[in-house]
Write a protein that holds these residues in place. Sequence first.
Motif, short mmCIF file in Angstrom:
data_model
loop_
_atom_site.label_atom_id
_atom_site.label_comp_id
_atom_site.label_asym_id
_atom_site.label_seq_id
_atom_site.Cartn_x
_atom_site.Cartn_y
_atom_site.Cartn_z
N GLY A 74 0.82 -1.22 0.00
CA GLY A 74 0.00 0.00 0.00
C GLY A 74 0.85 1.26 0.00
N GLY A 75 1.96 1.22 0.86
CA GLY A 75 2.82 2.40 0.89
C GLY A 75 3.50 2.65 -0.44
N VAL A 76 4.06 1.49 -1.01
CA VAL A 76 4.72 1.64 -2.32
C VAL A 76 3.72 2.09 -3.37
N GLY A 77 2.53 1.49 -3.32
CA GLY A 77 1.50 1.88 -4.30
C GLY A 77 1.11 3.34 -4.14
N GLY A 78 0.96 3.76 -2.87
CA GLY A 78 0.61 5.18 -2.65
C GLY A 78 1.69 6.12 -3.15
N ALA A 79 2.98 5.70 -2.87
CA ALA A 79 4.09 6.56 -3.33
C ALA A 79 4.12 6.63 -4.85
N LEU A 80 3.94 5.45 -5.49
CA LEU A 80 3.93 5.45 -6.96
C LEU A 80 2.76 6.28 -7.50
N LEU A 81 1.62 6.16 -6.80
CA LEU A 81 0.45 6.93 -7.23
C LEU A 81 0.72 8.42 -7.15
N LEU A 82 1.29 8.84 -6.00
CA LEU A 82 1.59 10.27 -5.85
C LEU A 82 2.57 10.75 -6.92
N ARG A 83 3.59 9.91 -7.20
CA ARG A 83 4.58 10.32 -8.20
C ARG A 83 3.95 10.38 -9.60
N PHE A 90 -8.11 -0.48 -4.38
CA PHE A 90 -8.71 0.33 -5.46
C PHE A 90 -7.78 1.46 -5.92
N GLY A 91 -6.49 1.25 -5.68
CA GLY A 91 -5.50 2.31 -6.00
C GLY A 91 -5.49 2.72 -7.46
N THR A 92 -5.54 1.62 -8.27
CA THR A 92 -5.46 1.94 -9.69
C THR A 92 -6.62 2.79 -10.14
N LEU A 93 -7.85 2.35 -9.63
CA LEU A 93 -9.03 3.12 -10.01
C LEU A 93 -8.96 4.55 -9.49
N ALA A 94 -8.51 4.66 -8.23
CA ALA A 94 -8.40 6.02 -7.65
C ALA A 94 -7.37 6.86 -8.40
N ALA A 95 -6.25 6.15 -8.77
CA ALA A 95 -5.22 6.90 -9.49
C ALA A 95 -5.77 7.46 -10.81
N ARG A 96 -6.54 6.55 -11.48
CA ARG A 96 -7.11 7.02 -12.74
C ARG A 96 -8.09 8.16 -12.51
N PHE A 97 -8.90 8.05 -11.45
CA PHE A 97 -9.88 9.10 -11.17
C PHE A 97 -9.20 10.43 -10.86
N VAL A 98 -8.20 10.30 -9.97
CA VAL A 98 -7.47 11.54 -9.62
C VAL A 98 -6.76 12.11 -10.85
N GLY A 99 -6.20 11.22 -11.67
CA GLY A 99 -5.52 11.68 -12.88
C GLY A 99 -6.46 12.44 -13.80
N ARG A 100 -7.71 11.84 -13.94
CA ARG A 100 -8.66 12.54 -14.79
C ARG A 100 -9.05 13.89 -14.21
N SER A 101 -9.19 13.96 -12.88
CA SER A 101 -9.53 15.24 -12.24
C SER A 101 -8.46 16.29 -12.51
N TYR A 102 -7.20 15.87 -12.29
CA TYR A 102 -6.12 16.81 -12.56
C TYR A 102 -6.02 17.16 -14.05
N GLU A 103 -6.34 16.19 -14.88
CA GLU A 103 -6.29 16.46 -16.32
C GLU A 103 -7.29 17.54 -16.70
N HIS A 104 -8.49 17.45 -16.11
CA HIS A 104 -9.51 18.48 -16.39
C HIS A 104 -9.03 19.85 -15.89
N GLN A 105 -8.42 19.87 -14.72
CA GLN A 105 -7.94 21.15 -14.18
C GLN A 105 -6.84 21.74 -15.07
N ILE A 106 -5.92 20.83 -15.50
CA ILE A 106 -4.83 21.31 -16.37
C ILE A 106 -5.40 21.82 -17.69
N GLU A 107 -6.39 21.08 -18.22
CA GLU A 107 -6.99 21.52 -19.48
C GLU A 107 -7.67 22.87 -19.32
N ALA A 108 -8.37 23.08 -18.20
CA ALA A 108 -9.01 24.37 -17.96
C ALA A 108 -7.97 25.48 -17.83
N ALA A 109 -6.87 25.15 -17.06
CA ALA A 109 -5.80 26.15 -16.90
C ALA A 109 -5.15 26.46 -18.24
#
Length: 744
Positions: free
Chosen positions: A22-31, A198-217
């Motif tokens: 979980g820790g490694v997955g979280g770190a990879l997710l954050l990176r 559910f890390g992968t799913l969360a990672a994808r969700f968070v990625g999409r959220s940030y992608e929308h923000q970056i696209e708006a910016a």
Amino acid sequence: MKLFKLTLWTIASLTGVSLFVGGVGGALLLRHVERTYVEMQAYANAQGARRVSRLLEQQLAAGATPKELEHRLQTSLTHSPYDETGFLCLLDAKGTVLCHPDAKSVGMNMSHAPFYRLDNTRTSPVGEWFGKKKGGSGLLLDQDYGGKTQIVHSEPVRGTDWSVSVHSNAALVEERVNRLRRAIQRTAIPILIGFIAFGTLAARFVGRSYEHQIEAANMDLERRVSERTEELREAMARYRNLFESAPSAIFLRQQGGKLIDVNTKAEELTGFSRETLLTLSFDDLCEKVGDLPSSPMTVNSTVNGRHAWAGALTTNAASRHDVHVREVHVYESEIQEAQGDFCLEIVQDVTDQKLLEAELNQSRKMEAIGQLAGGVAHDFNNVLTAIMGFSKLTRSAYPEDETIQRNLLEVINAGERAGNLTRQLLAFSRKQILQPKIVSFNDILSNLEKMLSRVIGEQVEIEAHYEPDLWPVRVDPGQIEQVVLNLAVNARDAMPEGGTLRIATSNFRQCDTNEGLASTSHCEDRVLLTVSDTGTGIPNEIRDRIFEPFFTTKETGKGTGLGLATVHGIVKQHGGDIEVDSAPGRGTTFRITFPTTEGAEDVSLDVQAKPLPRGSETILLVEDEPGVRQLGETILKDLGYKVLTAENARAALQVLASFDGAVAMMLTDVVMSGMSVKELVQRLGETHPKLKVAYMTGYTDDTIVDKGVLQEGVTLIHKPFSASTLAETVREVLDRGVHANGLH
């Protein structure tokens, strides 16, 4: 027990593994989230950088200079928002900042800042990256901004050593990642295990959220860059339009004098093309000759930190055919920019204005002297009339006394010289009474040649060239003879060792072209009289003064200084023009033009001598000068006439009212105090319609003369006059003169 321990160990191991995974997955997710945001931001930066880079390339292709583009871009960036979200700047190949929203940052060097490219694992100085003129994105550790890391994309500008760099603050990415990390740390182990599941799913969700923000910016950044680009384009268009349409020549130069921009008026004024001017220094073109005198414009310039001065501007002699060095007024303003200090030079050509002012001042001076000369000549003629008239009468009364004859002859000769002087004064002041005739210059000059030979002597050879079919002119022959004689005498004095005097006539068509919305040309037929000599010539420093009265370079007693002044006055009174071309050592040429006229030439110019006519009629003599009145009365009585005298117009009316006999003629002065002569003649035309009228004067007046030319049918006697002139004129008026009512 072993099974329980094994179970606990297994659970612990699984828990540890789960926690580790979980820790490694979280770190990879954050990176992953952090890198995704960085790449999105870098993509947005790349879009903005490419847009500005292409715009600069288009401006360069349209003819804008690099300095001009730096100035325009800096002006636009200075008015752009500058905050922690990001900014745009312009750098050269060495990493030096050329344009920046913060003017204090212009000139700073970023070549040694560590730079980590997103597509390369190697860290290199930013100077090496820019020196290769390749675009790309990366992370920049900017020491000049407190060691902050920035997300940067640099796009090269083709054809230059520039790079457009768009910067975003990487701390914003770190802040979002830290918030996510703190949330994970606060989550319990079951939640962590579930998060890992559910890390992968969360990672994808968070990625999409940030992608929308970056696209708006990114869209917001593109919109802002597009707006600033359009504003910059409009500002540049307005500036160029105002610059090119200015009525004065404008030169933009560096502090060292090098020109960096000029407008169309500057090209017209100098005669040089824009390309040539940009290779020159303003100091090479314009030399300062002094500060301008105080005026509202120059005072305002001083108050606003500007400077106004007079200068001499050198133009392209091959392009301008008028004046090679132009007199100009220069209004200089200093402009301080982040790229450096500049000077704006607004130049006004005042050459033609100065020439017109000089001509106006000369005209006013000549007019003032002419009015004075005309008035003096009038009064002097009255005195000369009495002196010469009574001298001649006294000589006639004592024909046997040689002493009286000799002394009075000297008085008469002196009076004639004085009379000639007054006639020259009147000619100069353009108040000489003209009696024009339609003649040919050829006839006047042919009759004058013998006299010219006696006047200029045998050392000077006369060459005459007359055009056979010369157009006729309407002039006073005696005045034209005076012009030629004066010029001939001057030529003789300029050739003490002898030389050649050339006199020529020719037909001449003079055309004046007016440049405007529609180019027009007016042509006039004129006759050209040329008088030239091979003498010493006229020095340049006195050429502008030769027509001034009483100006002479001759020794004292050898010249009055009225010769050329008289010539100028006679020519102008006839509606002509006179020009002089002379230089020391190559002689002098006078070119005189007169307007032509239509009509048959008068039969003869010669005045035939006639016997002194007499009469017995009654004549009314009106003269306010007692000496002239007494002289006229004496001469007329000696000729057999009955004479009534009056000192002014009102006295003349009284004399006529009290006289019972018939009065055949009135001889009156033109200018007298009280009632005007015009009113007197009008009243006599009603009461004595058959009364004939003649005039006498020492100068002209508007009641008798229109613009200096004798009106049709009016007879006038010039003062001083002789007994023969008076006798012949009176007899002619009595026989064929004009009545007071204007009828013959």
